[in-house]
Write a protein that holds these residues in place. Structure first.
Motif, short mmCIF file in Angstrom:
data_model
loop_
_atom_site.label_atom_id
_atom_site.label_comp_id
_atom_site.label_asym_id
_atom_site.label_seq_id
_atom_site.Cartn_x
_atom_site.Cartn_y
_atom_site.Cartn_z
N CYS A 21 0.90 -1.20 -0.11
CA CYS A 21 0.02 -0.11 -0.09
C CYS A 21 0.87 1.24 0.07
CB CYS A 21 -0.96 0.23 1.11
SG CYS A 21 -0.13 -0.01 2.82
N ASP A 22 0.38 2.31 -0.19
CA ASP A 22 0.95 3.65 -0.19
C ASP A 22 1.14 4.49 1.15
OD1 ASP A 22 -1.51 4.41 -0.04
OD2 ASP A 22 -1.45 5.85 -1.58
N ARG A 23 0.66 3.75 2.29
CA ARG A 23 0.45 4.37 3.59
C ARG A 23 0.30 3.13 4.47
NH1 ARG A 23 -5.94 6.00 3.33
NH2 ARG A 23 -6.46 3.93 3.39
N LEU A 52 -1.67 8.99 13.35
CA LEU A 52 -0.93 8.50 14.48
C LEU A 52 0.55 8.72 13.93
CD1 LEU A 52 -2.63 5.19 15.94
CD2 LEU A 52 -2.72 7.72 16.96
N VAL A 53 1.64 8.81 14.71
CA VAL A 53 2.80 9.04 13.97
C VAL A 53 3.84 8.05 14.71
CG1 VAL A 53 4.95 10.15 13.57
CG2 VAL A 53 2.90 11.32 13.24
N MET A 54 4.13 6.96 13.91
CA MET A 54 4.94 5.62 14.56
C MET A 54 6.35 5.76 14.06
SD MET A 54 2.24 2.67 14.86
CE MET A 54 0.69 2.94 15.87
N LYS A 55 7.08 4.90 14.59
CA LYS A 55 8.67 4.97 14.34
C LYS A 55 8.84 3.61 14.47
CE LYS A 55 13.23 6.24 15.20
NZ LYS A 55 14.19 7.09 16.08
N VAL A 56 9.29 2.97 13.26
CA VAL A 56 9.77 1.46 13.32
C VAL A 56 11.27 1.57 12.65
CG1 VAL A 56 9.61 -0.63 12.15
CG2 VAL A 56 7.44 0.75 13.01
N HIS A 60 10.20 7.41 10.74
CA HIS A 60 8.88 7.91 11.31
C HIS A 60 7.92 8.06 10.07
CE1 HIS A 60 11.32 10.00 14.47
NE2 HIS A 60 10.07 9.71 14.98
N PHE A 61 6.67 7.74 10.22
CA PHE A 61 5.69 7.87 9.35
C PHE A 61 4.18 7.81 9.76
CE2 PHE A 61 7.10 3.49 9.70
CZ PHE A 61 5.96 2.57 10.34
N PRO A 62 3.36 8.58 9.12
CA PRO A 62 1.93 8.56 9.56
C PRO A 62 1.19 7.40 9.39
CG PRO A 62 2.08 9.95 7.28
CD PRO A 62 3.56 9.36 8.11
N VAL A 63 0.29 6.99 10.46
CA VAL A 63 -0.47 5.79 10.38
C VAL A 63 -1.92 6.03 10.52
CG1 VAL A 63 -0.80 3.63 11.57
CG2 VAL A 63 1.40 4.60 11.67
N LEU A 64 -2.76 5.73 9.56
CA LEU A 64 -4.10 5.77 9.49
C LEU A 64 -4.82 4.64 10.04
CD1 LEU A 64 -4.24 7.91 6.09
CD2 LEU A 64 -4.43 8.85 8.62
N GLY A 65 -6.17 4.57 9.93
CA GLY A 65 -7.15 3.49 10.24
C GLY A 65 -7.52 2.59 9.15
N ASN A 97 2.01 16.27 21.07
CA ASN A 97 2.77 17.32 20.53
C ASN A 97 3.86 17.04 19.45
OD1 ASN A 97 1.22 18.96 21.99
ND2 ASN A 97 2.79 19.00 23.90
N ARG A 98 4.39 15.86 19.98
CA ARG A 98 5.62 15.58 18.69
C ARG A 98 5.02 14.97 17.48
NH1 ARG A 98 10.38 16.03 16.75
NH2 ARG A 98 11.24 14.01 16.26
N ALA A 99 3.89 14.35 17.61
CA ALA A 99 3.33 13.69 16.35
C ALA A 99 2.82 15.10 15.62
CB ALA A 99 1.98 12.96 16.74
N MET A 100 2.42 16.03 16.09
CA MET A 100 1.82 17.18 15.12
C MET A 100 3.00 17.87 14.55
SD MET A 100 -1.55 16.90 15.21
CE MET A 100 -1.48 18.50 14.09
#
Length: 114
Positions: A21-23, A52-56, A60-65, A97-100
């Protein structure tokens, strides 16, 4: 799912799998629950669909539902993962705050009026 880790992050463990997928996505109900538990401040109408912003690994990348992802799974575009195989892994979740801040750097903007 996530616990306090540092001043800027929560730490959790998710099944991380490469996805075509692209996200990056997690199960929609998990996404809303994390948004409500960790990002909401309890005042007024709040968005539960903001990324959400996650880091693996080191990314870092935005995460959607997404309805099509099993609960407890993070599906990530394969090119964002250093290790390409599916496995249970530690995942960092940026605090509100960090996510935004990270989302603004990436060009994401909230929809006006929400």
């Amino acid at each position: 799912m996530f616990e306090q880790f540092s001043g800027g992050y929560y730490l959790g463990e998710l099944y991380v799998e490469p996805h075509d997928c692209d996200r990056a996505v997690i199960q929609r109900e998990d996404h809303e629950a994390v948004n409500e538990q960790l990002y909401a401040d309890g005042e007024g109408v709040e968005r539960l669909d903001a990324p959400l912003v996650m880091k693996v690994d080191n990314t870092h990348f935005p995460v959607l539902g997404d309805e099509g992802v099993p609960s407890g799974t993070l599906a990530v575009p394969a090119e964002l993962l250093e290790e390409g195989s599916a496995s249970k892994r530690e995942v960092l979740l940026a605090k509100a705050n960090r996510a935004m801040e990270l989302l603004r750097y990436s060009g994401w903007q909230a929809v006006a009026g929400t």
